[in-house]
Design an enzyme around this catalytic site. Structure first.
Site, PDB file in Angstrom:
ATOM      1  N   LYS A 125       0.872  -1.276  -0.127  1.00  0.00           N
ATOM      2  CA  LYS A 125       0.000  -0.078  -0.020  1.00  0.00           C
ATOM      3  C   LYS A 125       1.034   1.341   0.251  1.00  0.00           C
ATOM      4  CE  LYS A 125      -4.341  -1.260   2.039  1.00  0.00           C
ATOM      5  NZ  LYS A 125      -5.432  -0.673   2.886  1.00  0.00           N
ATOM      6  N   LYS A 173     -11.058  -3.835  -4.566  1.00  0.00           N
ATOM      7  CA  LYS A 173     -12.020  -2.818  -4.929  1.00  0.00           C
ATOM      8  C   LYS A 173     -11.108  -1.674  -5.375  1.00  0.00           C
ATOM      9  CE  LYS A 173     -12.666  -3.064  -0.138  1.00  0.00           C
ATOM     10  NZ  LYS A 173     -13.714  -3.195   1.158  1.00  0.00           N
ATOM     11  N   LYS A 180      -5.065 -10.414  -6.920  1.00  0.00           N
ATOM     12  CA  LYS A 180      -6.376 -10.580  -6.006  1.00  0.00           C
ATOM     13  C   LYS A 180      -7.327  -9.575  -6.481  1.00  0.00           C
ATOM     14  CE  LYS A 180      -6.576  -8.262  -2.273  1.00  0.00           C
ATOM     15  NZ  LYS A 180      -6.548  -7.693  -0.856  1.00  0.00           N
TER      16      LYS A 180
HETATM   17  P1  AMP Z   1     -11.009  -5.327   3.068  1.00  0.00           P
HETATM   18  O1  AMP Z   1     -11.956  -5.206   1.881  1.00  0.00           O
HETATM   19  O2  AMP Z   1      -9.729  -5.218   2.326  1.00  0.00           O
HETATM   20  O3  AMP Z   1     -11.248  -4.630   4.365  1.00  0.00           O
HETATM   21  O4  AMP Z   1     -11.334  -7.017   3.217  1.00  0.00           O
HETATM   22  C1  AMP Z   1     -12.303  -7.392   4.019  1.00  0.00           C
HETATM   23  C2  AMP Z   1     -12.200  -8.881   3.928  1.00  0.00           C
HETATM   24  O5  AMP Z   1     -12.356  -9.415   2.685  1.00  0.00           O
HETATM   25  C3  AMP Z   1     -10.882  -9.726   4.761  1.00  0.00           C
HETATM   26  O6  AMP Z   1     -11.171 -10.579   5.252  1.00  0.00           O
HETATM   27  C4  AMP Z   1     -10.135  -9.926   3.502  1.00  0.00           C
HETATM   28  O7  AMP Z   1      -9.368 -10.921   3.398  1.00  0.00           O
HETATM   29  C5  AMP Z   1     -11.462 -10.213   2.560  1.00  0.00           C
HETATM   30  N1  AMP Z   1     -10.873 -10.374   1.033  1.00  0.00           N
HETATM   31  C6  AMP Z   1     -10.697  -9.289   0.211  1.00  0.00           C
HETATM   32  N2  AMP Z   1     -10.579  -9.262  -1.073  1.00  0.00           N
HETATM   33  C7  AMP Z   1     -10.495 -10.599  -1.212  1.00  0.00           C
HETATM   34  C8  AMP Z   1     -10.469 -11.607  -1.944  1.00  0.00           C
HETATM   35  N3  AMP Z   1      -9.969 -11.207  -3.562  1.00  0.00           N
HETATM   36  N4  AMP Z   1     -10.451 -13.109  -2.010  1.00  0.00           N
HETATM   37  C9  AMP Z   1     -11.066 -13.449  -0.751  1.00  0.00           C
HETATM   38  N5  AMP Z   1     -11.163 -12.524   0.362  1.00  0.00           N
HETATM   39  C10 AMP Z   1     -11.060 -11.393   0.141  1.00  0.00           C
END
Ligand code: AMP
Ligand code: TRP
Length: 351
Positions: free
Chosen positions: A124, A210, A207
């Site tokens: 990041k 968003k 991955k």
């Molecule tokens: P975040 O949006 O980064 O706060 O992620 C929130 C949750 O979603 C966390 O548990 C991440 O590990 C999961 N997550 C985000 N992107 C992915 C992805 N591409 N595949 C699986 N889990 C994800």
């Protein structure tokens, strides 16, 4: 050593905690890797606490009005996915002061070297790490505080959070060791299922995120049926037919990703998907996947839109959740302060 009653004999009841940042919309990765599994934990009858981590979101710049909207929309996403704000505690982090307070204690426990190894910070912060916020660097100690403020024992997350949870374990162990207590549990990461790492639809080695500049790389929970179908039809794949077993997917990241997505959406194993579609090409598989995705995601998207019509109700739910979260976290924080040797003598009524 603190002069409070010994906590070394403390046993920790199972308690699930997890969080998602309100820093943009929810993706299929969030849904399959996190939300869907949060609902499973809730429905299994475990005590479940879920948090919109707005203080994590501001470790990088957020437009205030957009942050407020994203936080409410995330709450709507949790509820539309099946989180029941009565059975689970659902709230936003900044309303419960114990998170920030415990994070400070953990900033004094964690070592610079530990945080410097965090790959999410390196990703990041990018090339210009000197210009990253101090908050972005300390992000993992706040995450450890989120979890430890509730003495949570299990944390369902996607694969990308594994390193942060290992750090949480290290912080808890060092705190316990430094103060000669067994006050914080050593948390278990729960990284399970076919979709712990949902990949980009444009590049099977990245991955789904968003923050990817290409909207075609991801499915957003707010996408309409046509958009979902179109993105899956256009997803990058290879020209081969699907294999009949998992070994055949080893060198085919895009194909493996679509099979995993199908499996996670249908609640079956990737093997079962291949048993059904092995030998068939993407011309047959992609439309079946699109139908399944629309079938599962459209009701969520419709429910989110409905819930967002009544922001006051969302705010009421978040306020109620925050009060319930505070009631659990505050005594744990007070005990922690006592262990550390910080004195609290404030008048009753000031909580
Ligand atoms: P975040 O949006 O980064 O706060 O992620 C929130 C949750 O979603 C966390 O548990 C991440 O590990 C999961 N997550 C985000 N992107 C992915 C992805 N591409 N595949 C699986 N889990 C994800
Ligand atoms: N760091 C997590 C992410 O980016 C979000 C998060 C913050 C979290 N605090 C947490 C996840 C506590 C689990 C438990 O995905």
């Amino acid at each position: 050593m603190s002069d409070t009653a010994p906590v070394s004999a403390q046993k920790f009841a199972p308690r699930v905690f997890s969080g998602i940042q309100p820093s943009g919309g929810l993706t299929l990765g969030n849904y399959l890797g996190a939300l869907k599994r949060f609902v499973q934990a809730q429905d299994a009858g475990t005590e479940t606490i879920y948090c919109m981590v707005d203080m994590h979101a501001i470790t990088v710049w957020q437009d205030p009005a957009k942050l407020r909207r994203a936080t409410r929309e995330l709450a709507a996403g949790f509820i539309a996915s099946g989180i029941d704000p009565v059975r689970s505690i659902l709230f936003n982090q900044s309303q419960v002061p114990a998170h920030a307070e415990l994070a400070w204690i953990f900033n004094c426990v964690a070592r610079m070297g530990w945080l410097k190894r965090m790959t999410q910070f390196k990703d990041k912060a990018g090339k210009n790490a000197e210009n990253a916020s101090v908050g972005l660097f300390a992000y993992p100690t706040l995450m450890a505080a989120d979890i430890m403020a509730y003495h949570a024992t299990h944390v369902p997350v996607g694969e990308d959070q594994k390193q942060h949870l290992e750090l949480t374990r290290d912080i808890a162990a060092k705190f316990n060791h430094d103060f000669g207590v067994e006050f914080f549990p050593i948390v278990e990461p729960v990284i399970e299922g076919a979709a712990t790492r949902v990949m980009s639809l444009r590049d099977g080695t990245k991955k789904m995120s968003k923050s990817d500049p290409s909207d075609m790389s991801r499915i957003n929970l707010t996408d309409d049926a046509d958009t979902i179908a179109q993105k899956l039809r256009k997803a990058r794949t290879d020209p081969e037919a699907l294999p009949s077993d998992l070994d055949g997917l080893a060198e085919r990241p895009e194909a493996r990703n679509l099979v995993n997505i199908y499996a996670a959406l249908a609640d079956i194993t990737p093997d079962a998907v291949l048993a059904q579609y092995g030998g068939q090409g993407f011309g047959a598989f992609k439309p079946a996947l699109a139908d399944l995705a629309v079938d599962k995601l459209s009701p969520i998207s419709a429910e989110m839109t409905r819930l967002m019509q009544d922001v006051a109700e969302i705010d009421r739910i978040l306020g109620d959740g925050a009060a319930r979260a505070h009631a659990i976290a505050q005594p744990i924080l007070e005990q922690c302060y006592d262990i550390v040797g910080l004195i609290r003598t404030r008048p009753s009524g000031m909580t």
